[in-house]
Design a protein around this motif. Structure first.
Motif, PDB file in Angstrom:
ATOM      1  N   LEU A  59       0.877  -1.168   0.000  1.00 57.10           N
ATOM      2  CA  LEU A  59       0.000   0.000   0.000  1.00 57.10           C
ATOM      3  C   LEU A  59       0.917   1.221   0.000  1.00 57.10           C
ATOM      4  CD1 LEU A  59      -3.015   0.995   0.318  1.00 57.10           C
ATOM      5  CD2 LEU A  59      -2.489   1.245   2.760  1.00 57.10           C
ATOM      6  N   SER A  60       0.758   2.090  -0.990  1.00 54.44           N
ATOM      7  CA  SER A  60       1.689   3.209  -1.129  1.00 54.44           C
ATOM      8  C   SER A  60       1.593   4.165   0.052  1.00 54.44           C
ATOM      9  CB  SER A  60       1.409   3.973  -2.420  1.00 54.44           C
ATOM     10  OG  SER A  60       0.224   4.747  -2.299  1.00 54.44           O
ATOM     11  N   GLY A  61       2.651   4.949   0.228  1.00 58.31           N
ATOM     12  CA  GLY A  61       2.651   5.930   1.298  1.00 58.31           C
ATOM     13  C   GLY A  61       1.529   6.937   1.160  1.00 58.31           C
ATOM     14  N   MET A  62       1.250   7.368  -0.077  1.00 55.02           N
ATOM     15  CA  MET A  62       0.169   8.323  -0.305  1.00 55.02           C
ATOM     16  C   MET A  62      -1.192   7.726   0.055  1.00 55.02           C
ATOM     17  SD  MET A  62       1.244  11.231  -1.143  1.00 55.02           S
ATOM     18  CE  MET A  62       2.629  12.105  -1.873  1.00 55.02           C
ATOM     19  N   ASP A  63      -1.415   6.462  -0.314  1.00 56.05           N
ATOM     20  CA  ASP A  63      -2.685   5.816   0.019  1.00 56.05           C
ATOM     21  C   ASP A  63      -2.829   5.654   1.532  1.00 56.05           C
ATOM     22  OD1 ASP A  63      -3.515   5.623  -2.593  1.00 56.05           O
ATOM     23  OD2 ASP A  63      -2.694   3.623  -2.900  1.00 56.05           O
ATOM     24  N   PHE A  64      -1.728   5.289   2.190  1.00 55.21           N
ATOM     25  CA  PHE A  64      -1.742   5.172   3.650  1.00 55.21           C
ATOM     26  C   PHE A  64      -2.055   6.524   4.280  1.00 55.21           C
ATOM     27  CE2 PHE A  64       0.620   5.624   7.676  1.00 55.21           C
ATOM     28  CZ  PHE A  64      -0.020   4.652   8.428  1.00 55.21           C
ATOM     29  N   LEU A  65      -1.440   7.584   3.757  1.00 57.36           N
ATOM     30  CA  LEU A  65      -1.678   8.933   4.266  1.00 57.36           C
ATOM     31  C   LEU A  65      -3.150   9.309   4.140  1.00 57.36           C
ATOM     32  CD1 LEU A  65      -0.710  11.687   5.296  1.00 57.36           C
ATOM     33  CD2 LEU A  65       0.036  12.216   2.960  1.00 57.36           C
ATOM     34  N   ARG A  66      -3.746   9.026   2.989  1.00 59.38           N
ATOM     35  CA  ARG A  66      -5.162   9.346   2.799  1.00 59.38           C
ATOM     36  C   ARG A  66      -6.050   8.586   3.796  1.00 59.38           C
ATOM     37  NH1 ARG A  66      -4.038   9.602  -3.021  1.00 59.38           N
ATOM     38  NH2 ARG A  66      -4.303   7.357  -3.118  1.00 59.38           N
ATOM     39  N   LEU A  67      -5.740   7.315   4.013  1.00 56.80           N
ATOM     40  CA  LEU A  67      -6.532   6.515   4.942  1.00 56.80           C
ATOM     41  C   LEU A  67      -6.453   7.066   6.368  1.00 56.80           C
ATOM     42  CD1 LEU A  67      -5.754   2.859   3.792  1.00 56.80           C
ATOM     43  CD2 LEU A  67      -7.934   4.055   3.622  1.00 56.80           C
ATOM     44  N   ILE A  68      -5.251   7.434   6.791  1.00 56.93           N
ATOM     45  CA  ILE A  68      -5.075   7.938   8.152  1.00 56.93           C
ATOM     46  C   ILE A  68      -5.794   9.264   8.327  1.00 56.93           C
ATOM     47  CG2 ILE A  68      -3.398   8.766   9.837  1.00 56.93           C
ATOM     48  CD1 ILE A  68      -3.499   5.707   9.409  1.00 56.93           C
ATOM     49  N   ARG A  69      -5.706  10.128   7.305  1.00 54.05           N
ATOM     50  CA  ARG A  69      -6.330  11.444   7.423  1.00 54.05           C
ATOM     51  C   ARG A  69      -7.854  11.380   7.441  1.00 54.05           C
ATOM     52  NH1 ARG A  69      -3.338  13.121  10.079  1.00 54.05           N
ATOM     53  NH2 ARG A  69      -1.620  14.571   9.705  1.00 54.05           N
ATOM     54  N   GLU A  70      -8.430  10.258   7.044  1.00 60.76           N
ATOM     55  CA  GLU A  70      -9.878  10.101   7.127  1.00 60.76           C
ATOM     56  C   GLU A  70     -10.345   9.896   8.566  1.00 60.76           C
ATOM     57  OE1 GLU A  70     -10.864   6.867   4.608  1.00 60.76           O
ATOM     58  OE2 GLU A  70     -10.544   7.964   2.739  1.00 60.76           O
ATOM     59  N   LYS A  71      -9.409   9.512   9.452  1.00 60.23           N
ATOM     60  CA  LYS A  71      -9.810   9.163  10.808  1.00 60.23           C
ATOM     61  C   LYS A  71      -8.977   9.830  11.900  1.00 60.23           C
ATOM     62  CE  LYS A  71      -8.957   4.946   9.666  1.00 60.23           C
ATOM     63  NZ  LYS A  71      -8.828   3.474   9.606  1.00 60.23           N
ATOM     64  N   SER A  72      -7.870  10.476  11.541  1.00 52.63           N
ATOM     65  CA  SER A  72      -6.990  10.991  12.582  1.00 52.63           C
ATOM     66  C   SER A  72      -6.224  12.222  12.111  1.00 52.63           C
ATOM     67  CB  SER A  72      -5.986   9.901  12.993  1.00 52.63           C
ATOM     68  OG  SER A  72      -5.003  10.411  13.888  1.00 52.63           O
ATOM     69  N   LEU A  73      -5.916  13.111  13.071  1.00 59.77           N
ATOM     70  CA  LEU A  73      -5.079  14.284  12.809  1.00 59.77           C
ATOM     71  C   LEU A  73      -3.684  14.108  13.416  1.00 59.77           C
ATOM     72  CD1 LEU A  73      -7.578  17.233  13.391  1.00 59.77           C
ATOM     73  CD2 LEU A  73      -6.694  16.385  11.213  1.00 59.77           C
ATOM     74  N   VAL A  74      -3.291  12.865  13.676  1.00 56.38           N
ATOM     75  CA  VAL A  74      -1.965  12.606  14.212  1.00 56.38           C
ATOM     76  C   VAL A  74      -0.910  13.244  13.291  1.00 56.38           C
ATOM     77  CG1 VAL A  74      -1.806  10.389  12.981  1.00 56.38           C
ATOM     78  CG2 VAL A  74      -0.364  10.798  14.975  1.00 56.38           C
ATOM     79  N   PRO A  75       0.109  13.905  13.842  1.00 61.42           N
ATOM     80  CA  PRO A  75       1.151  14.501  12.992  1.00 61.42           C
ATOM     81  C   PRO A  75       1.827  13.451  12.114  1.00 61.42           C
ATOM     82  CG  PRO A  75       1.355  15.287  15.246  1.00 61.42           C
ATOM     83  CD  PRO A  75       0.337  14.181  15.271  1.00 61.42           C
ATOM     84  N   ILE A  76       1.988  13.766  10.836  1.00 63.95           N
ATOM     85  CA  ILE A  76       2.628  12.849   9.894  1.00 63.95           C
ATOM     86  C   ILE A  76       3.780  13.568   9.207  1.00 63.95           C
ATOM     87  CG2 ILE A  76       2.355  11.444   7.813  1.00 63.95           C
ATOM     88  CD1 ILE A  76      -0.570  11.061   8.551  1.00 63.95           C
ATOM     89  N   LEU A  77       4.981  13.025   9.360  1.00 59.22           N
ATOM     90  CA  LEU A  77       6.167  13.560   8.698  1.00 59.22           C
ATOM     91  C   LEU A  77       6.571  12.605   7.593  1.00 59.22           C
ATOM     92  CD1 LEU A  77       6.146  15.113  11.410  1.00 59.22           C
ATOM     93  CD2 LEU A  77       8.645  15.060  11.354  1.00 59.22           C
ATOM     94  N   ILE A  78       6.565  13.089   6.359  1.00 59.36           N
ATOM     95  CA  ILE A  78       7.013  12.274   5.239  1.00 59.36           C
ATOM     96  C   ILE A  78       8.533  12.263   5.201  1.00 59.36           C
ATOM     97  CG2 ILE A  78       7.135  12.153   2.724  1.00 59.36           C
ATOM     98  CD1 ILE A  78       4.303  13.179   2.588  1.00 59.36           C
ATOM     99  N   VAL A  79       9.102  11.081   5.081  1.00 58.19           N
ATOM    100  CA  VAL A  79      10.547  10.924   4.933  1.00 58.19           C
ATOM    101  C   VAL A  79      10.752  10.088   3.679  1.00 58.19           C
ATOM    102  CG1 VAL A  79      12.681  10.118   5.991  1.00 58.19           C
ATOM    103  CG2 VAL A  79      10.830  10.953   7.434  1.00 58.19           C
TER     104      VAL A  79
END
Length: 232
Positions: A59-79
């Motif tokens: 599952l790509s990083g972008m897809d994972f990011l979209r899924l998380i943002r649907e349910k959480s505002l946890v800080p996400i740092l892309i590396v």
């Protein structure tokens, strides 16, 4: 600084290096090696921050990011090694809070992590007399008690960075802010002239709060200077 971090990184050497360094800094780090594993782990326990590589299997990083943002505002740092302007815009546009391009120094990574966690802690534990206020600018209402923004009575879903930027303007309605000032205030880090991060966040914020994003009324651009809150 005690916090639990979800590290999503498929390269074993990088994952081990980051995990060991952050654990020496006092963090608890859980390592996921692909996107599907990251989704499962995130559902099993709470995290204070996510470090996310974009180029991960299953599952790509972008897809994972979209899924998380649907349910959480946890800080996400892309590396990620994908450091083009397009990739930065996509990552920040989908709700990432910051972007660190590979190769990176562990000192810089640790500093970015600590800065992101400090910001979350500050807004979560702001003094009650500050949080109790409600600020209204035309159709926008900022509730500092629960850190929400609404327009015409409907809640506007903002990322943590977008909310902090808008809060900065709404609590200082007469002030002009340069990009350097915005970055240093919201990101709590020195500004080295990378305008892309500010530009992307400002563009996404305008898409959410403006009736016509290309002709903004709330956040005006002062060319060659910076931004200020519009007057109604």
């Amino acid at each position: 600084m005690s916090a639990t971090i979800l590290l999503v990184e498929d390269e074993p050497s990088i994952g081990e290096m980051v995990l060991n360094y952050l654990e020496r800094d006092g963090f608890t780090v859980v390592h996921a090696k692909d996107g599907e594993e990251a989704v499962r782990i995130f559902a099993e326990q709470p995290f204070d921050l996510i470090l996310l590589d974009l180029m991960i299997p299953k599952l790509s990083g972008m897809d994972f990011l979209r899924l998380i943002r649907e349910k959480s505002l946890v800080p996400i740092l892309i590396v990620s090694a994908k450091d083009s302007e397009v990739d930065k815009a996509l990552g920040l546009g989908f709700g990432a809070d910051d972007y660190i391009a590979k190769p990176f120094s562990m000192i810089e990574l640790s500093a970015r992590v600590k800065a992101a966690l400090r910001r979350v802690s500050y807004y979560a534990h702001a003094p009650a007399e500050h949080r109790a206020n409600i600020i209204t600018i035309h159709e926008l209402v900022l509730d500092l008690d629960n850190l929400t923004i609404s327009k015409n009575g409907k809640e506007v879903k903002l990322t943590s960075k977008e909310l902090q930027i808008l809060k900065l303007f709404m609590t200082n309605p007469k002030k002009v802010f340069t990009k350097e000032h915005i970055y240093q205030t919201v990101w709590d880090e020195p500004y080295y002239g990378d305008e892309n991060i500010i530009n992307v966040h400002m563009s996404r914020l305008r898409e959410k709060i403006e009736d016509v994003p290309s002709a903004p009324q709330y956040i005006k651009t002062l060319w060659g200077i910076g931004y200020r809150l519009g007057e109604f």
